[in-house]
Design an enzyme around this catalytic site. Structure first.
Site, PDB file in Angstrom:
ATOM      1  N   SER A  88     -41.896  38.640   7.969  1.00  0.00           N
ATOM      2  CA  SER A  88     -43.296  38.658   7.546  1.00  0.00           C
ATOM      3  C   SER A  88     -43.525  39.782   6.540  1.00  0.00           C
ATOM      4  CB  SER A  88     -44.217  38.770   8.763  1.00  0.00           C
ATOM      5  OG  SER A  88     -45.558  38.584   8.396  1.00  0.00           O
TER       6      SER A  88
ATOM      7  N   HIS B 164     -49.419  33.342   9.057  1.00  0.00           N
ATOM      8  CA  HIS B 164     -48.436  32.296   8.729  1.00  0.00           C
ATOM      9  C   HIS B 164     -48.897  30.904   9.146  1.00  0.00           C
ATOM     10  CE1 HIS B 164     -45.730  35.390   7.394  1.00  0.00           C
ATOM     11  NE2 HIS B 164     -45.982  36.054   8.504  1.00  0.00           N
TER      12      HIS B 164
END
Length: 310
Positions: free
Chosen positions: A90, A195
């Site tokens: 991430s 996400h």
């Protein structure tokens, strides 16, 4: 000894005091924090003495963790340990591409600061959260997501662990179904449903930011969250734009690295969450974490010894 991978920690690993030891013991690490401080005053104080509540706010978490990630990697490089490949989880991916030379430290830090602000704003638009689902096959978790409105599979962490993002109003029913099917769910310490489609506005803002930035060819391969394939200069902006609103394919990334010859993983940054995920993906590899002077010294000694004995 096979290849070495540096893997950069992601959001949720933050803790008060992170990075202080690296700052005090490594000139390369100190340079990372001082550069960040010149761009965003107060960053060092948030890392070294900020409360967990303060550094768990996304717009603070991301620049702070970026610093610890990159500082740990640069301290390793300063000690003569360099990776054959890299990846970041991430927000860790921004630190990874910066370490690989796609951006300068100043550019990477400015980007991650804007990324944190954009994702914080997107999170405030939808009251969403994330939870790790354990003990169920990915296919079952995906099936359960389809049965519930606004719940999405987002982080494919390792065998038997898939993180979902969903609205706080719909997640409880989903989690009840997880338990009814023999699974277990653990809420994550993040401030939004990352996400996932909840982040589309952040993705759009990041696209605009990236369009103004200069991208350079990576000096070391960086595997992308979005595709689990290495970056190129031509794909960098698209990969970073899509990453925030699409799943992190971490298990697949680790497996591809191993297929490419990696047998030693070094998690750089706060905590050792990725070490655990990697060991659950493959028992055959060695894992180390570097987050302070003590773990830096231990990892350097161990990796040097491996090289000598190879």
């Amino acid at each position: 000894m096979g290849k070495v991978a540096f893997v950069f920690s992601g959001q949720g690993a933050q803790y008060s005091g992170m990075g202080k030891s690296l700052y005090e013991h490594s000139a390369a690490a100190k340079n990372v924090f001082d550069t960040a401080e010149s761009i965003r005053p107060g960053t060092k104080n948030q890392c070294f003495s900020g409360t967990l509540e303060e550094i768990s706010i996304t717009k603070n978490t991301q620049p702070c963790l970026f610093c610890v990630d990159l500082a740990a990697a640069e301290a390793l490089r300063e000690a003569g340990i360099t990776p054959d490949v890299t990846a970041g989880f991430s927000l860790g991916e921004v630190a990874a591409v910066t370490f690989a030379g796609i951006f300068t430290t100043e550019e990477g830090f400015s980007l991650v600061t804007k990324r944190g602000e954009a994702m914080q704003a997107a999170a405030e638009q939808a009251d969403s959260a994330m939870a790790a689902v354990l003990k169920l096959p990915n296919e079952k978790v995906e099936e359960l997501c389809r049965m519930h409105q606004s719940v999405f599979p987002v982080n494919y962490n390792c065998p038997g662990q898939l993180v979902v993002a969903g609205l706080k109003t719909t997640l409880p029913d989903f989690l009840s179904d997880v338990a009814a099917n023999g699974g277990r769910a653990v809420p994550l310490n993040v401030s939004g449903g990352f996400h996932s489609p909840f982040m589309e506005s952040a993705s759009a803002r990041l696209h605009d930011v990236l369009e103004t930035m200069d991208v350079k060819e990576p000096t070391v391969p960086v595997y992308a969250n979005y595709t689990a394939e290495p970056y190129t200069k031509e794909t960098a902006k698209e990969l970073l734009t899509q990453q925030v609103a699409h799943p992190v394919r971490w298990q697949q990334t680790v497996e591809k690295m191993i297929e490419a010859g990696v047998d030693t993983f070094v998690e750089v940054g706060a905590g050792k969450t990725l070490c655990g995920l990697i060991k659950k993906t493959s028992r055959a590899v060695k894992v180390y974490n570097v987050e302070d002077a003590e773990t830096l010294s231990a990892a350097v000694q161990a990796i040097r010894a491996e090289g000598e004995n190879a």
